[in-house]
Design a protein around this motif. Structure first.
Motif, PDB file in Angstrom:
ATOM      1  N   PHE A   2       0.862  -1.170   0.000  1.00  0.00           N
ATOM      2  CA  PHE A   2       0.000   0.000   0.000  1.00  0.00           C
ATOM      3  C   PHE A   2       0.901   1.222   0.000  1.00  0.00           C
ATOM      4  CE2 PHE A   2      -3.590   2.489   2.112  1.00  0.00           C
ATOM      5  CZ  PHE A   2      -4.423   2.392   1.010  1.00  0.00           C
ATOM      6  N   HIS A   3       0.896   2.022  -1.065  1.00  0.00           N
ATOM      7  CA  HIS A   3       1.779   3.177  -1.122  1.00  0.00           C
ATOM      8  C   HIS A   3       1.176   4.262  -2.004  1.00  0.00           C
ATOM      9  CE1 HIS A   3       2.906   1.076  -4.823  1.00  0.00           C
ATOM     10  NE2 HIS A   3       3.419   2.205  -5.255  1.00  0.00           N
ATOM     11  N   ARG A   4       1.754   5.475  -1.896  1.00  0.00           N
ATOM     12  CA  ARG A   4       1.271   6.618  -2.645  1.00  0.00           C
ATOM     13  C   ARG A   4       2.291   6.988  -3.719  1.00  0.00           C
ATOM     14  NH1 ARG A   4      -1.375  12.231  -0.465  1.00  0.00           N
ATOM     15  NH2 ARG A   4      -0.922  13.547  -2.264  1.00  0.00           N
ATOM     16  N   ALA A  10      -1.580  12.193  -8.699  1.00  0.00           N
ATOM     17  CA  ALA A  10      -1.261  11.536  -7.438  1.00  0.00           C
ATOM     18  C   ALA A  10      -2.291  10.449  -7.191  1.00  0.00           C
ATOM     19  CB  ALA A  10      -1.262  12.546  -6.287  1.00  0.00           C
ATOM     20  N   TYR A  11      -1.826   9.290  -6.802  1.00  0.00           N
ATOM     21  CA  TYR A  11      -2.744   8.180  -6.551  1.00  0.00           C
ATOM     22  C   TYR A  11      -2.142   7.227  -5.528  1.00  0.00           C
ATOM     23  CZ  TYR A  11       0.244   5.909 -10.101  1.00  0.00           C
ATOM     24  OH  TYR A  11       1.315   5.414 -10.814  1.00  0.00           O
ATOM     25  N   ILE A  12      -3.030   6.499  -4.876  1.00  0.00           N
ATOM     26  CA  ILE A  12      -2.630   5.474  -3.922  1.00  0.00           C
ATOM     27  C   ILE A  12      -2.807   4.110  -4.575  1.00  0.00           C
ATOM     28  CG2 ILE A  12      -3.330   4.314  -1.781  1.00  0.00           C
ATOM     29  CD1 ILE A  12      -3.851   7.032  -0.572  1.00  0.00           C
ATOM     30  N   CYS A  13      -1.817   3.243  -4.384  1.00  0.00           N
ATOM     31  CA  CYS A  13      -1.867   1.879  -4.915  1.00  0.00           C
ATOM     32  C   CYS A  13      -2.100   0.896  -3.771  1.00  0.00           C
ATOM     33  CB  CYS A  13      -0.558   1.512  -5.604  1.00  0.00           C
ATOM     34  SG  CYS A  13      -0.144   2.518  -7.032  1.00  0.00           S
ATOM     35  N   GLY A  14      -3.048   0.015  -3.950  1.00  0.00           N
ATOM     36  CA  GLY A  14      -3.290  -1.042  -2.981  1.00  0.00           C
ATOM     37  C   GLY A  14      -3.273  -2.393  -3.659  1.00  0.00           C
ATOM     38  N   ILE A  36     -14.829  14.441  -0.845  1.00  0.00           N
ATOM     39  CA  ILE A  36     -14.269  14.293   0.488  1.00  0.00           C
ATOM     40  C   ILE A  36     -13.626  15.610   0.905  1.00  0.00           C
ATOM     41  CG2 ILE A  36     -13.879  11.828   0.193  1.00  0.00           C
ATOM     42  CD1 ILE A  36     -10.929  12.433  -0.117  1.00  0.00           C
ATOM     43  N   LYS A  37     -13.302  15.766   2.183  1.00  0.00           N
ATOM     44  CA  LYS A  37     -12.903  17.065   2.719  1.00  0.00           C
ATOM     45  C   LYS A  37     -11.626  17.607   2.102  1.00  0.00           C
ATOM     46  CE  LYS A  37     -15.146  16.467   7.207  1.00  0.00           C
ATOM     47  NZ  LYS A  37     -14.929  16.324   8.663  1.00  0.00           N
ATOM     48  N   TRP A  38     -10.638  16.719   1.877  1.00  0.00           N
ATOM     49  CA  TRP A  38      -9.369  17.252   1.377  1.00  0.00           C
ATOM     50  C   TRP A  38      -9.532  17.867  -0.003  1.00  0.00           C
ATOM     51  CZ3 TRP A  38      -7.610  15.439  -3.192  1.00  0.00           C
ATOM     52  CH2 TRP A  38      -8.002  14.171  -3.587  1.00  0.00           C
ATOM     53  N   ALA A  39     -10.617  17.534  -0.720  1.00  0.00           N
ATOM     54  CA  ALA A  39     -10.887  18.134  -2.028  1.00  0.00           C
ATOM     55  C   ALA A  39     -11.737  19.399  -1.886  1.00  0.00           C
ATOM     56  CB  ALA A  39     -11.598  17.132  -2.931  1.00  0.00           C
ATOM     57  N   LEU A  92      -4.994   8.749   4.206  1.00  0.00           N
ATOM     58  CA  LEU A  92      -4.121   9.882   3.901  1.00  0.00           C
ATOM     59  C   LEU A  92      -3.527  10.468   5.181  1.00  0.00           C
ATOM     60  CD1 LEU A  92      -6.288  11.625   1.162  1.00  0.00           C
ATOM     61  CD2 LEU A  92      -4.198  10.316   0.817  1.00  0.00           C
ATOM     62  N   ALA A  93      -4.343  10.553   6.220  1.00  0.00           N
ATOM     63  CA  ALA A  93      -3.845  11.078   7.485  1.00  0.00           C
ATOM     64  C   ALA A  93      -2.767  10.165   8.061  1.00  0.00           C
ATOM     65  CB  ALA A  93      -4.995  11.235   8.476  1.00  0.00           C
TER      66      ALA A  93
END
Length: 366
Positions: free
Chosen positions: A57-59, A168-172, A199-202, A218-219
């Motif tokens: 799991f990484h960004r 930017a994306y997260i891979c799982g 979502i809030k960050w957007a 993300l947090a």
């Protein structure tokens, strides 16, 4: 733009009456889930039985132009999840856009607020522009997985050509059992694209559990510390489960498959009964009575939606439960056979070998 596969298009096609674009599912929109009187949850039951496990799991933060090829999972599964039979991947798009490209299919555009779920384990590429040469080809991606599993890489990796604009994306990546029987995996098309943008960050209000899980992920990624990797992997699993729930809620009425069977009142009732008491001596007559249908009507509807008749489905599910017990316990073969509804060890052994190609003892020793 065309979807990657006909089944993908059918599963993701939104209603034209609501103005939803084809190829999208929206978080929190859809038909309510079926609630059974027994309280049994077949989706959770299956996800437990197929041993869903987070692996990587990484960004990624990529500047234009960028591109990465993900090889067939048989090439990297032994690196990241050697005990798993199959690997599922998904990508949460945080910023920017790009294309997912699969052999034999038209490129599918994605943008910030999308989740891409690729359950088939086949080769694909994420590219800023279709047809470009990826910065990370299959050997480079495989080498990346090796380094990641050594624990030498940071959670956030940066790549690309250094141009303006980026993604930017997260891979799982998740492991699971494929055999003897994984009805969720069998029901999924090669590519699913789900919309979850608010979502809030957007800069918007929250959008339900999926958005909250992503916010939490993300947090957590910004707070490195002991146990962080374990938390991120559990979040990876939870996000996948919530994606499955959204798929179940948002399926078109005409869609076939195990998830559609769960949502159908009569077939869903039968599935819940079979999962609640797999060892019970069920007959088509008793199941039809529970569902309030005739034998013929239940058999036809169950097979139409799930792909197997009720009794065949029960036999396959028993084999999955038995395979887990053979792998994870020291119970004798006869006891495992009794636990899944077989009166004799000989009958269970024959059924297991017919379903898997292995005797129970050979499966245990693999």
């Amino acid at each position: 733009m065309a979807q990657a596969h006909d089944r993908t298009s059918a599963m993701l096609a939104g209603s034209s009456r609501t103005g939803r674009r084809q190829g999208e599912l929206h978080a929190g929109v859809g038909t309510p889930l079926l609630c059974t009187q027994s309280g049994t949850d077949p989706l959770s039951d299956v996800l437990r039985a197929v041993r869903l496990t987070g692996a990587v799991f990484h960004r990624v933060e990529a500047s234009f132009p960028w591109g990465v090829e993900i090889p067939d999972s048989t090439l990297y599964r032994p690196i990241i999840l050697p005990q798993a039979q199959h690997v599922i991947s998904y990508h949460i798009i945080l910023e920017g856009d790009g294309f997912v490209c699969m052999p034999g299919s038209e490129p599918v555009r994605f943008e910030a607020g999308d989740i891409l779920l690729l359950a088939g384990g086949t080769r694909y590429a994420l590219l800023s522009t279709p047809g470009q040469k990826p910065e990370y080809d299959e050997p480079a991606t495989t080498a990346f997985f090796r380094e990641w599993m050594k624990g030498t890489l940071p959670f956030v990796t940066r790549e690309g050509g250094g141009g303006e604009g980026g993604t930017a994306y997260i891979c799982g990546f998740l492991g699971c059992d494929r055999r003897p029987f994984n009805p969720v995996l069998c029901a999924l098309p090669p590519l699913i694209r789900i919309k979850w943008a608010r979502i809030k960050w957007a800069g918007h209000e929250g959008a339900g559990l999926l958005g909250q899980l992503i916010e939490l992920t993300l947090a957590e990624s910004g707070l490195p510390g002991p146990g962080g990797e374990a938390i991120r992997l559990r979040l990876c699993e939870l996000i996948f489960v919530e994606v499955m729930r959204l798929c179940l809620q948002s399926l078109p009425a005409h869609e076939k498959g195990w998830l559609s069977g769960l949502r159908d009142p009569s077939v869903g009732t039968v599935l819940a009964l079979l999962h609640a008491q797999p060892a019970k001596h069920w007959t088509l007559d008793t199941l039809a009575a529970e569902a309030g249908m005739s034998r013929a009507a239940l058999a036809a509807r169950f097979a139409h939606l799930v792909g197997h008749g009720p009794m065949h489905y029960l036999a396959l599910w028993r084999m999955q439960l038995a395979a887990n017990s053979l792998s994870d316990s020291s119970l004798k073969v006869a006891a495992i056979g009794r636990d899944v509804g077989y009166a004799s060890e000989a009958a269970f052994s024959r059924a297991f070998k017919n379903a898997t190609g292995f005797s129970p003892s050979a499966w245990r020793n693999r």
